[in-house]
Design a protein around this motif. Structure first.
Motif, PDB file in Angstrom:
ATOM      1  N   ASN A 667      66.307  21.669  -3.784  1.00  0.00           N
ATOM      2  CA  ASN A 667      65.805  22.701  -2.870  1.00  0.00           C
ATOM      3  C   ASN A 667      65.171  23.825  -3.697  1.00  0.00           C
ATOM      4  N   ILE A 668      63.826  23.892  -3.652  1.00  0.00           N
ATOM      5  CA  ILE A 668      63.112  24.930  -4.425  1.00  0.00           C
ATOM      6  C   ILE A 668      62.244  25.785  -3.492  1.00  0.00           C
ATOM      7  N   LEU A 669      62.650  25.924  -2.235  1.00  0.00           N
ATOM      8  CA  LEU A 669      61.821  26.629  -1.260  1.00  0.00           C
ATOM      9  C   LEU A 669      61.710  28.126  -1.557  1.00  0.00           C
ATOM     10  N   LYS A 670      62.546  28.623  -2.448  1.00  0.00           N
ATOM     11  CA  LYS A 670      62.440  30.030  -2.831  1.00  0.00           C
ATOM     12  C   LYS A 670      61.340  30.271  -3.867  1.00  0.00           C
ATOM     13  N   ASP A 671      60.729  29.175  -4.360  1.00  0.00           N
ATOM     14  CA  ASP A 671      59.756  29.295  -5.448  1.00  0.00           C
ATOM     15  C   ASP A 671      58.312  29.183  -4.964  1.00  0.00           C
ATOM     16  N   ILE A 672      58.084  29.419  -3.679  1.00  0.00           N
ATOM     17  CA  ILE A 672      56.765  29.190  -3.091  1.00  0.00           C
ATOM     18  C   ILE A 672      55.656  29.897  -3.870  1.00  0.00           C
ATOM     19  N   LYS A 673      55.820  31.164  -4.184  1.00  0.00           N
ATOM     20  CA  LYS A 673      54.756  31.933  -4.833  1.00  0.00           C
ATOM     21  C   LYS A 673      54.405  31.360  -6.204  1.00  0.00           C
ATOM     22  N   SER A 674      55.420  31.012  -6.987  1.00  0.00           N
ATOM     23  CA  SER A 674      55.142  30.467  -8.322  1.00  0.00           C
ATOM     24  C   SER A 674      54.500  29.084  -8.224  1.00  0.00           C
ATOM     25  N   LEU A 675      54.842  28.324  -7.186  1.00  0.00           N
ATOM     26  CA  LEU A 675      54.222  27.014  -6.993  1.00  0.00           C
ATOM     27  C   LEU A 675      52.741  27.160  -6.683  1.00  0.00           C
ATOM     28  N   GLU A 676      52.403  28.143  -5.900  1.00  0.00           N
ATOM     29  CA  GLU A 676      50.996  28.394  -5.586  1.00  0.00           C
ATOM     30  C   GLU A 676      50.220  28.760  -6.851  1.00  0.00           C
ATOM     31  N   GLU A 677      50.865  29.503  -7.739  1.00  0.00           N
ATOM     32  CA  GLU A 677      50.218  29.883  -8.999  1.00  0.00           C
ATOM     33  C   GLU A 677      49.969  28.654  -9.880  1.00  0.00           C
ATOM     34  N   MET A 678      50.792  27.638  -9.739  1.00  0.00           N
ATOM     35  CA  MET A 678      50.639  26.409 -10.526  1.00  0.00           C
ATOM     36  C   MET A 678      49.536  25.509  -9.983  1.00  0.00           C
ATOM     37  N   GLY A 679      48.922  25.899  -8.898  1.00  0.00           N
ATOM     38  CA  GLY A 679      47.861  25.080  -8.323  1.00  0.00           C
ATOM     39  C   GLY A 679      48.371  24.000  -7.391  1.00  0.00           C
ATOM     40  N   ILE A 680      49.614  24.159  -6.893  1.00  0.00           N
ATOM     41  CA  ILE A 680      50.177  23.189  -5.945  1.00  0.00           C
ATOM     42  C   ILE A 680      49.587  23.443  -4.559  1.00  0.00           C
ATOM     43  N   SER A 681      49.107  22.376  -3.925  1.00  0.00           N
ATOM     44  CA  SER A 681      48.498  22.504  -2.600  1.00  0.00           C
ATOM     45  C   SER A 681      49.472  22.190  -1.470  1.00  0.00           C
ATOM     46  N   GLU A 682      50.507  21.411  -1.777  1.00  0.00           N
ATOM     47  CA  GLU A 682      51.377  20.917  -0.705  1.00  0.00           C
ATOM     48  C   GLU A 682      52.810  20.841  -1.202  1.00  0.00           C
ATOM     49  N   ILE A 683      53.734  21.283  -0.379  1.00  0.00           N
ATOM     50  CA  ILE A 683      55.157  21.149  -0.697  1.00  0.00           C
ATOM     51  C   ILE A 683      55.765  20.180   0.312  1.00  0.00           C
ATOM     52  N   VAL A 684      56.366  19.112  -0.218  1.00  0.00           N
ATOM     53  CA  VAL A 684      56.847  18.011   0.605  1.00  0.00           C
ATOM     54  C   VAL A 684      58.350  18.136   0.816  1.00  0.00           C
TER      55      VAL A 684
END
Length: 715
Positions: A667-684
């Motif tokens: 469960n990494i749903l608290k990391d949304i902002k950092s994931l966006e910075e990594m260029g992630i387009s989709e969280i599954v």
């Protein structure tokens, strides 16, 4: 049919060649799916290549692990050196590694490792179109499936016939990785399948531990009949004696000779036919013990033992309890046969008296056979691998003597050398030299790696040639042939290798998607505003179940779904082990692929290092991580636990396979902002094992934060 033998060290390498292996697979230090093997340095590897080529043997480099971009580009330096030196093929798991090799080393054969889990003819034919020369099939295929594949593809096929089995499909086992960061996909598996498990506090024994595999004459004949190109032996970490015996055994079987195997005297945790026969698959498990305990010698009654096998002085034995726990071991230095007294040997059926047994001893197993080991060591000293060379000789009066030798290398290229004497053949003053004497002296090749076949000699009758001249000609012939044969494998390599530049990640706006299995789950996630919904699929598209693979699914969990998908926008699942930008580039050439879920084995840092890609990057944000995908069925919806208190859920899918999941969700749903910075387009969000209440809690951003490998990655 060729024998492909393992070599985790130079000693194993020499043993395999002496025993008659046609091809050797081995790794470089720090790379490959057996990183705990000794493996070879680059210099040792180059020397091994030359040694093998002089004896008609091919060498394959094992790069059969998942790699990072830095590793792919880093190994290119050593790979270029081995490529130039004459390396015959590379065995790969990583699609990115395959892409890099095909672009930079086009003459180098690509073999698909069993770690790729290529399990049907459609996947195999696709790999052929991408430049692969050979595919190593999964061990889980039955003979009928192997036969079906052979009928529908003309690429080289390789089948494992002996050695250790993984209970999970190779390339689809993540238990060791997610427990402690030691990934089987990185060659560092800690073998959690060999541990004890319990269910509801009930001891299940070694619940996931398979016996080793060993095919016999019947199975080899079947594989020969359908045209399998090569059989593969496991054992890069086994002893040289084991490697020698296994190669020699299968060489006998290929010749059609039925003989008893001796490998079980060298390493033994039980043997089976693996998955070859569909109705015998459940026989592969050995839940009593997981390690090498040797050959069963009998059950102990007080201090007496009726022997199940002959016992001699110098044998090594293991003492086991009723639950097969190791209580100790020793070498036999004294044998007392009941009713006979002291002896050097006790025969099968005789009773021996044992003193100083560990308390609780119930069984005796022999883990070292003096006779078998001595026999193999003697053969290792005597056996040498030699190639036949054809020789032509010209010896005419008043002319220099000429000797020409011919041989074909592994690429079917004719290698020819000629040597000429410094002096001429003179008219004999006393006794003339005969043709047979010339043939005999030229054919005495001593400790060289050749056997001579003099196919033509032109010789005057009344001439004299000093034996020292013939000896010099023979020595020069061998030296020149060795040099020319080795040089025939050398290649030129472009020092400006093609590499992918890293492009800085662009910030993305994350969208949510979900994986579900029931209509109730689907309706619930829709109510929370998630529109991109995937149906859970099967990880492996085995030849026998292709009719059960959904080719309209937007989530591709195997290569068959990737290349045959009928959807317009397809997402590649994380179990395809995509971990570098070269893999993204490989898949970007396939139509309709829109998104790839990056492997959750690697860390945020490694994900960020991939950079911007042509295909969208997705990440697994929530779900119970799959630990294993197993061909056998173990029951549905049960929880097992190991001795370290790690808990797993076991499910049985609609084709009878077991899927084992970690009980504690990622469960990494608290990391949304950092994931966006990594260029992630989709969280599954993988809800395939979640209750409706769990789904509601997660979609309200509840649940325990747990990063697993996203924190530190894997070794």
């Amino acid at each position: 049919m060729k024998i492909v033998a393992p070599a985790g060290s130079l000693e194993r390498f020499y043993a395999a060649i002496k025993a008659g292996a046609d091809e050797i697979y081995m790794g470089l230090k720090g790379f490959g799916a057996r990183r705990n093997a000794v493996n070879l340095t680059v210099q040792e590897y180059k020397e091994a290549i030359d040694y093998a080529h002089l004896r008609g043997v091919r060498v394959f480099l094992t790069l059969n692990t998942i790699m990072t971009d830095a590793e792919i580009e880093g190994i290119s330096i050593n790979l270029r050196e081995l490529y130039s030196h004459g390396l015959d093929a590379v065995i790969v798991q990583d699609f990115g590694m395959a892409y890099f090799i095909s672009k930079n080393f086009p003459e180098l054969e690509l073999h698909a490792s069993t770690q790729m889990t290529i399990a049907n003819h459609e996947e195999i034919n696709y790999l052929k179109s991408m430049g692969f020369k050979r595919v190593v099939l999964p061990r889980e295929l039955s003979f009928e499936e192997i036969k079906s594949i052979r009928e529908k593809t003309d690429i080289e096929l390789e089948v494992f016939v002996s050695g250790a089995l993984c209970i999970s499909y190779s390339g689809n086992c993540y238990m060791s990785s997610f427990i402690g960061g030691r990934s089987g996909n990185r060659g560092m598996c800690a073998q959690p399948c060999r541990k004890k498990y319990s269910y509801n506090s009930k001891d299940l024994g070694y619940f996931l531990s398979p016996k080793d595999q060993m095919y016999d004459l019947d199975e080899i004949n079947k594989l020969k009949e359908i045209g399998i190109d090569s059989i593969k032996l496991e054992g890069r970490m086994k002893e040289p004696n084991y490697v020698f015996e296994m190669v020699d055994y299968y060489r006998s079987l290929i010749r059609g000779e039925k003989r008893d195997e001796k490998a079980s005297y060298l390493f033994n945790r039980g043997y089976s036919k693996g998955y070859f026969y569909s109705d015998e698959r459940k026989k592969i498990l050995n839940r009593a013990y997981a390690g090498n305990i040797g050959k069963y010698m009998g059950k102990v009654n007080q201090n007496c033992l009726e022997l199940n096998e002959d016992l001699i002085l110098g044998d090594g034995v293991t003492f086991l309890s009723e639950k097969y726990e190791k209580l100790g071991g020793s070498y036999i230095n004294r044998i007392v046969v009941k009713g006979e007294g002291v002896s050097k040997i006790a025969k099968k059926g005789e009773t021996v008296l044992l003193n100083d047994l560990p308390k609780g001893t119930k069984y005796l197993y022999r883990n070292y056979s003096k006779i078998i080991n001595s026999e193999i060591e003697d053969r290792l000293k005597r056996f040498e691998r030699r190639e036949r060379i054809d020789i032509e000789i010209e010896a005419k009066k008043d002319e220099q003597v000429k000797v020409t030798a011919f041989i074909f290398n592994n690429n079917k290229q004719k290698i020819e050398v000629s040597v000429i004497s410094n002096s001429v053949a003179e008219k004999a003053k006393k006794r003339a030299i005969t043709q047979n004497e010339i043939i005999e002296k030229i054919s005495e090749l001593g400790e060289s790696n050749y056997i001579a076949n003099v196919r033509k000699i032109v010789c005057d009758n009344d001439i004299f040639i000093p034996l020292s001249v013939l000896k010099t000609l023979k020595r020069e012939m061998i030296e020149n042939l060795n040099q020319k044969l080795i040089e025939s494998y050398r290649r030129k390599s472009d020092y400006n290798l093609s590499k992918l530049d890293r492009i800085e990640n662009k910030r993305k706006k994350l969208m949510y998607s979900a994986i579900v299995v029931t209509s109730e789950q689907k309706e619930l996630v829709k109510k929370f505003g998630i529109d991109k919904i995937y149906d859970k699929g099967l990880d492996v598209a085995r030849e026998g179940i292709l009719n059960k693979i959904d080719l309209k699914s937007k989530l591709a969990t195997n290569l068959y779904q990737v290349v045959k998908n009928k959807s317009d926008k397809v997402t590649v699942s994380w179990n395809m082990n995509i971990s570098n930008r070269y893999s993204f580039e490989f898949f970007s050439e396939i139509e309709n692929l829109e998104t790839i879920i990056i492997s959750p084995e690697i860390s945020y840092k490694k994900i960020e290092a991939i950079g911007e890609t042509k295909i969208k990057k997705a990440i697994l944000g929530y779900g119970r991580l799959k630990a294993m995908y197993i061909e056998l069925g173990f029951g549905d919806n049960i929880i097992i636990e190991n001795e370290q208190r790690d808990r797993f859920r076991v499910y049985e899918n609609n084709v009878g396979n077991s899927e084992i999941y970690f009980e504690k969700p990622l469960n990494i749903l608290k990391d949304i902002k950092s994931l966006e910075e990594m260029g992630i387009s989709e969280i599954v969000l993988d809800f395939s094992t979640s209750s409706l209440e769990e789904i509601k809690d997660v979609l309200k951003f509840g649940g325990e934060y747990c990063k697993y490998n996203y924190d530190k990655g894997v070794y």
